[in-house]
Design an enzyme around this catalytic site. Sequence first.
Site, PDB file in Angstrom:
ATOM      1  N   LEU A 186       3.870   3.830  -2.258  1.00 38.41           N
ATOM      2  CA  LEU A 186       2.479   4.277  -2.396  1.00 38.41           C
ATOM      3  C   LEU A 186       1.807   3.690  -3.625  1.00 38.41           C
ATOM      4  CD1 LEU A 186       2.831   8.100  -1.625  1.00 38.41           C
ATOM      5  CD2 LEU A 186       2.358   6.246  -0.045  1.00 38.41           C
TER       6      LEU A 186
ATOM      7  N   GLY B  82       3.568   9.380  -5.608  1.00 31.20           N
ATOM      8  CA  GLY B  82       4.187   8.415  -6.514  1.00 31.20           C
ATOM      9  C   GLY B  82       5.332   7.605  -5.928  1.00 31.20           C
ATOM     10  N   GLN B  83       5.628   7.785  -4.632  1.00 31.67           N
ATOM     11  CA  GLN B  83       6.676   6.975  -4.008  1.00 31.67           C
ATOM     12  C   GLN B  83       6.400   5.504  -4.263  1.00 31.67           C
ATOM     13  OE1 GLN B  83       8.897   9.842  -2.635  1.00 31.67           O
ATOM     14  NE2 GLN B  83       9.350   7.843  -1.800  1.00 31.67           N
ATOM     15  N   LYS B  84       7.446   4.741  -4.346  1.00 29.14           N
ATOM     16  CA  LYS B  84       7.295   3.316  -4.612  1.00 29.14           C
ATOM     17  C   LYS B  84       6.321   2.661  -3.619  1.00 29.14           C
ATOM     18  CE  LYS B  84      10.193  -0.710  -5.321  1.00 29.14           C
ATOM     19  NZ  LYS B  84      10.965  -1.259  -4.199  1.00 29.14           N
TER      20      LYS B  84
END
Lengths: 280, 184, 143
Positions: B73, B69-71
């Site tokens: 990604l 969920g990293q920005k």
Amino acid sequence: MSQQQLAAFLSELNLLEQKVNNLVSGENVNTNVASEALQNLTRFVSENAPSLPAYELRRAHGEIMKLKTRILEIEEKTRRQGKFKFTRTNKEKPQVTSLLTECPGEKISLATERPSRGLLPTLINLTNETITIDSMESSSKDIWLDNLEKSTIIIKGIPSALHMTNLRDCKIIGGPVLTSVFLEDCFHSIFVVGCQQMRIHKSKECDFYLHICSRVIVEDCFACRFAPYNREYCEKAEEFSRANLELSVNHWNCIDDFNWLSVEQSPNWSILPEDKRIKL
Amino acid sequence: MVLLTILKKLKQKEKEMRLLMLGLDNAGKTTILKKFNGEDVHTISPTLGFNIKTLEHQNYQLNIWDVGGQKSLRSYWRNYFESTDGLVWVVDSIDRRRMEDCTKELHSLLQEERLAGATLLVFANKQDLPGSMTADEIKEALNLDSIETHHWRIVGCSAMNGDNLLSGIDWLVEDIGARIFTLE
Amino acid sequence: MASSSEDVESIDPSFIIFDQCIGCIEEIIMSEEFLKTQHHFLTKHCTVFDDMEENKLIYMDIFQDYAQLVETFLEQKLREMFPLFSMEEFVKELKSQPVQLEGEIFDILREFTDFLSFKAMMLDYKTGQNSDVLLLSGFKILK
């Protein structure tokens, strides 16, 4: 790689670069679209890195960094403008304001005031303070530190997690955290902590003394430095064991930089030289 | 790619469901996945790519996809939309600061054509922690009542101790099952 | 389904072509040309794959490229065999005749859309990377 392939590759690279360049120029830049185009470019470069002449690779990486910085600047600008607007017209965003009213927004609110209201221990809007959160307050809770300047926060005990946002010139010293540490918009600060996971976003010139069992994630960061957790205190072994962190396993230097997909060392972080490490 | 996509959709033999688990980083997606699968949840690393678990539940084969969920990604999420029967949106109930971001990301997903038929389960995770927002508060914050395009439900849960994970997934599977498999 | 001679005569010609196409798909998938194409793709990309539980994002891109490759190959070959072939029509036919979807060939085609089998195949390829094994392992998917 044949000359022909190389030419095709370079023209593709050129196209992708041009696309991002166009997207970040002019007024009303959509940073989401631009970031996505940049991601395509980054992916293209890292996939083809093995077959690229070193010179081209370096040039492409330089270009990516330049574009990345440009997008960050634009985002930062919009964010600041957004914040300003937000305080003036907070009626337009009812759901967020209602959340904010629950968060302590006064000048100073100490952790000790919070638990009675069932909220998480929070330290917010402090300057030039030195505060210790004792283990009663921290135990099994998420601790939130927000908008602190030139302050030192000592966290005793084992919190469940640690969130740190908008810190400038601060020193945060703790033992182990049960789960994760989340950090955003921090500048020129020092963090001493143990944890299972750590995510660092949009932070600059910070030093980390870490004990971490998985890996560190950095995203949109610059000039961050890492060293192993070096603090000794009497309950250390007991606390780390209670937090399920093995003292013999420390991946403090396993850093995944999401803005640097190449196998080469990321320019956004480095190992803190031994002679520059502070003693605690 | 028409042929293979269609073939995938015409699931004949097994009663299969594809669930896609998304949410901001640090929400606890992988922890939910592992807890649900009975694995150790104390040694999980942040997800850089994606995880898949296939498990049997209520006589269905669930294929659960959990994407980081990293920005950076999030723009890759779209690669995983195809053939999704259920969307599990995981929220860190402690993270008030990013609730706006969380709302924005969720609502933009709901606009996705390829997720149009999917049932939405929102997990308000980390309910075991003092100071977390309640499921009701998160329902308000995420403006869930405005959703008319998808069946949805919010369930307060704790991935760390497993509370309510099962009841959430049960509802999701029943809702999808009623929609897809009773038509046959 | 019982069929009298009457039925056979009144059968829709598009149905016969559909049936023939199915037969040809099997042939195409078994052909040496297809295996070579597949082999080339797998050799080129298998080094990226690692035997870890967590998957890299790039796997998904490669997987989608692979499915695209298979489908493009099939479509091209079918068009060579049946100049009037249209994938759109074929898929329409497929949807309206779910009974037809039983059979090995559909299992094989569905296998192409299964990410976990794809990953397993890539890992097999990576570990078995030398000459003859390669062509043989190309058949794995046909099991």
